[in-house]
Design a protein around this motif. Structure first.
Motif, PDB file in Angstrom:
ATOM      1  N   VAL A  54     -19.602  63.716  27.900  1.00  0.00           N
ATOM      2  CA  VAL A  54     -19.654  64.509  26.470  1.00  0.00           C
ATOM      3  C   VAL A  54     -20.763  66.007  27.321  1.00  0.00           C
ATOM      4  CG1 VAL A  54     -20.490  65.187  24.252  1.00  0.00           C
ATOM      5  CG2 VAL A  54     -20.305  62.327  25.398  1.00  0.00           C
ATOM      6  N   GLY A  55     -19.928  67.265  26.782  1.00  0.00           N
ATOM      7  CA  GLY A  55     -20.154  68.145  27.589  1.00  0.00           C
ATOM      8  C   GLY A  55     -19.261  69.546  26.922  1.00  0.00           C
ATOM      9  N   MET A  56     -19.509  70.569  27.761  1.00  0.00           N
ATOM     10  CA  MET A  56     -19.070  71.695  26.516  1.00  0.00           C
ATOM     11  C   MET A  56     -18.263  72.600  28.630  1.00  0.00           C
ATOM     12  SD  MET A  56     -22.264  73.615  25.491  1.00  0.00           S
ATOM     13  CE  MET A  56     -21.192  75.141  25.286  1.00  0.00           C
ATOM     14  N   PRO A  57     -16.814  73.086  28.076  1.00  0.00           N
ATOM     15  CA  PRO A  57     -16.081  73.164  29.037  1.00  0.00           C
ATOM     16  C   PRO A  57     -16.150  74.514  29.170  1.00  0.00           C
ATOM     17  CG  PRO A  57     -14.837  72.736  26.857  1.00  0.00           C
ATOM     18  CD  PRO A  57     -16.572  72.448  27.487  1.00  0.00           C
ATOM     19  N   PHE A  58     -16.098  75.876  30.385  1.00  0.00           N
ATOM     20  CA  PHE A  58     -15.986  76.680  29.677  1.00  0.00           C
ATOM     21  C   PHE A  58     -15.145  77.223  30.627  1.00  0.00           C
ATOM     22  CE2 PHE A  58     -20.537  75.510  29.907  1.00  0.00           C
ATOM     23  CZ  PHE A  58     -20.893  76.611  29.066  1.00  0.00           C
ATOM     24  N   ARG A  59     -13.540  78.327  30.354  1.00  0.00           N
ATOM     25  CA  ARG A  59     -13.052  78.666  30.960  1.00  0.00           C
ATOM     26  C   ARG A  59     -12.510  80.494  31.521  1.00  0.00           C
ATOM     27  NH1 ARG A  59      -7.718  75.158  29.295  1.00  0.00           N
ATOM     28  NH2 ARG A  59      -7.871  76.670  27.375  1.00  0.00           N
ATOM     29  N   THR A  66     -15.375  78.718  25.098  1.00  0.00           N
ATOM     30  CA  THR A  66     -15.998  77.885  25.567  1.00  0.00           C
ATOM     31  C   THR A  66     -15.712  76.964  24.461  1.00  0.00           C
ATOM     32  OG1 THR A  66     -18.237  76.978  26.307  1.00  0.00           O
ATOM     33  CG2 THR A  66     -18.058  79.046  24.591  1.00  0.00           C
ATOM     34  N   GLY A  67     -15.542  75.734  24.196  1.00  0.00           N
ATOM     35  CA  GLY A  67     -15.863  74.627  23.044  1.00  0.00           C
ATOM     36  C   GLY A  67     -17.030  73.238  23.384  1.00  0.00           C
ATOM     37  N   PHE A  68     -16.211  72.360  23.184  1.00  0.00           N
ATOM     38  CA  PHE A  68     -17.311  70.912  23.160  1.00  0.00           C
ATOM     39  C   PHE A  68     -15.785  69.919  23.682  1.00  0.00           C
ATOM     40  CE2 PHE A  68     -16.317  68.314  20.214  1.00  0.00           C
ATOM     41  CZ  PHE A  68     -16.343  69.128  18.370  1.00  0.00           C
TER      42      PHE A  68
END
Lengths: 306, 294
Positions: free
Chosen positions: B203-208, B178-180
């Motif tokens: 603008v947000g956060m990715p999750f993978r 995760t991150g931004f």
């Protein structure tokens, strides 16, 4: 054939580091000429400089002359078990054609990303160009402007990638006096795309970087390209670079472009080299005439650090 | 043309990344390298269909460049920088602010009590920040992925802008990152003869979650777009812009991406997958990319 040579040259990308490619894969002391074996595409220098190839295979037939200098060349092989490895090691060293006549030193390393040989530079420069004439906050035409700059760049390519290249980090900062007055700071990722040679004449490194930073006009993202080549081994190298910050990556509406051609001369055997460069810098606002715009060329001198 | 192909083939065949490891020859299709290798990809990307850039039935074609620093340093120092700055702001700010108002005689009195962090608490926060940043640099996975689109300069698409994510993560078989991220893409498409701008901001956060499965790497990603909450219903529908010259619509979603990638011939990263803006009623978009790993 030329494609084969090219591919062998480019095979140098694969090597991790440092002057000597560390493969001693020669089982038989020096029977075959080095270019004959395709499997180890191991020696870019061999292709770079063909002349030394001739003296290379002395042990082939003229066994009598090199009586003393060469280590026992595998002729006295009655006990083949033990004595075989020792002669194998020294023989390639003697036979490998070295590109440079001067002995190697620590001046070359693939982790150094400024030019070919350097980690960082400190420089002063003068830029002469045009800037908007701002009077009471309103632009009225352009005027001549001279900027005096002091800056520092550093590049460290300390991260070997899984694909044979070296990447790392880069940093730049400085101040510029004049109109427009400016200071800047950038940090980014430094990249090697192609590396040929190990510091000999003609060694090339192509790479660049990308990152972000700010100056008094705006915050920005940038991409940078670099190409450097060795002219005189361990003495003179040159580099051309261009960094570009597009309008889309600017917090304002600025497009910035910075081009530089540098030459470094190392006068002695120390790590210190001196730089002479020409430089073009352009920052324009897409939407209006602005106090931070500038378009000019100049030059400067610098010294390497570290 | 054939000569160029020959040169390309020989360069790929002889540049020796395969010799780096001592764990045997690498396969021609290498999902493990796509997951674990460290390198920088420079390549191209094409997207189409109901991607995150689509809205109101308008589906832009996005084509451009991809720049990725897989398992390298970029995402680590950027996320680390953000954490360090956030920590510094938090330390210098108030710990709590309390206000209470009451009537005293003819006056309304408001008392505000501001509590700041003690030196010990600040030291604790600094230590926590330092540990977090150390963790970032020791994490096995990181990714900086930048897509740059241009309808004028790159390809034949109708989107311009960028999409950038920084991720960092842990895991063994299954990597969780995760991150931004942030992005801004403006697409100009034709809507029955009328030009229409499809605007997308992120603008947000990715999750993978990702894993290497044989010759392929499989990844499922979700992008939590904080800007979705600020977009009104009217803006999500196709409407005329203020000067009446074109239509416009804002694309908003928390998109899902499922992609399969591999490293081909020890050097070329190829990936492709599908995107949907929602799981419940999926309308699919696609993306394919290919790049050289350095």
């Amino acid at each position: 054939m030329k494609y084969a040579l090219l591919s062998l040259l480019l095979a140098g990308v694969a090597y991790a580091d440092e002057p000597a490619p560390t493969q001693p894969p020669v089982e038989q002391p020096a029977a075959a000429p080095p270019l004959a074996e395709p499997p180890p595409p191991a020696r870019p220098p061999v292709v770079v400089e063909p002349p030394p190839a001739a003296p290379a295979p002395p042990p082939a037939a003229p066994a009598p002359p090199p009586a003393a200098p060469a280590p026992p060349p595998a002729a006295p092989a009655p006990p083949p078990a033990a004595p075989a490895p020792p002669p194998a090691a020294p023989a390639p060293v003697a036979a490998t054609p070295h590109v440079d006549s001067t002995p190697p030193d620590d001046y070359y390393s693939r982790t150094r990303g400024v030019g070919i040989f350097h980690n960082a530079r400190l420089y002063v420069d003068i830029l002469r160009g045009m800037a908007p004439n701002i009077m009471d906050g309103v632009a009225s035409g352009m005027k001549d402007s001279t900027l005096y700059g002091l800056g520092f760049d550093g590049v460290y390519l300390g991260l070997p990638s899984s694909f044979g290249n070296f990447h790392g980090i880069e940093f730049s900062g400085g101040v510029r006096a004049g109109e427009p007055y400016d200071l800047w700071l950038t940090v980014g990722t430094a990249v090697t795309l192609l590396n040929i040679g190990h510091g000999s004449a003609g060694s090339i490194r192509i790479g660049g970087g990308f990152g972000f930073g700010f100056d008094l006009a705006h915050g920005f993202g940038y991409v940078r390209g670099r190409a450097a080549v060795v002219i005189v081994p361990r003495t003179l190298d040159i580099e051309g670079s261009i960094s570009w910050s597009p309008t889309e990556a600017s917090t304002g509406n600025y497009e910035e472009r910075d081009m530089r051609v540098s030459a470094w001369y190392r006068p002695g055997k120390s790590m210190r080299a001196y730089e002479l460069y020409v430089h073009a810098f352009r920052r324009v606002d897409d939407t209006k005439e602005d106090e931070y715009e500038f378009d000019g060329i100049g030059g400067g001198i610098g010294t390497t650090l570290f | 043309m054939n000569q160029k192909l020959l040169i390309l083939f020989m360069v790929l065949a002889t540049s020796g990344p395969a010799r780096a490891d001592d764990d045997g020859p690498r396969p021609f299709l290498d999902g493990r390298a796509a997951q674990h290798a460290m390198g920088i990809e420079v390549g191209g990307i094409a997207e189409g269909g109901a991607t995150e850039y689509a809205a109101g039935g308008l589906m832009p074609r996005a084509q451009g460049l991809v720049l990725r620093d897989r398992n390298g340093i970029t995402a680590r120092y950027v996320i680390g920088l953000v954490i360090a700055v956030a920590s510094a702001i938090a330390q210098s700010g108030p710990k709590s602010v309390e206000s209470k108002s009451y009537v005293q005689g003819d006056y309304l009195v408001t008392e505000t009590t501001t509590t700041y962090y003690s030196e010990a608490e600040k030291a604790q926060m600094r230590a926590a920040t330092s540990n977090t940043i150390d963790g970032l640099f020791s994490a096995p996975y990181s990714d900086m992925e930048l897509h740059v689109f241009s309808r004028d300069a790159l390809g034949m698409g109708n989107a311009s802008g960028y999409h950038l994510n920084f991720l960092c993560g842990y895991g063994e078989t299954l990597a969780l990152e995760t991150g931004f991220g942030f992005g801004n893409v403006d697409s100009l498409v034709d809507d029955a003869g009328m030009p229409a701008h499809v605007r997308w901001k992120y603008v947000g956060m990715p999750f993978r979650a990702s894993l290497a499965a044989g010759p392929f790497r499989i990844a499922l990603a979700y992008e939590w777009n904080w800007l979705k909450y600020n977009v009104t219903k009217d803006e999500r529908k196709v409407h005329m812009n203020s000067d009446g010259t074109a239509e416009e619509v804002t694309a908003v979603s928390h998109p899902w991406h499922l992609d399969v990638s591999t490293i081909l011939a020890h050097r070329i990263l190829v990936s492709g997958g599908v995107t949907t803006q929602q799981i419940q009623k999926p309308a699919l978009g696609y993306f394919v990319s290919a790049g050289v790993m350095f």
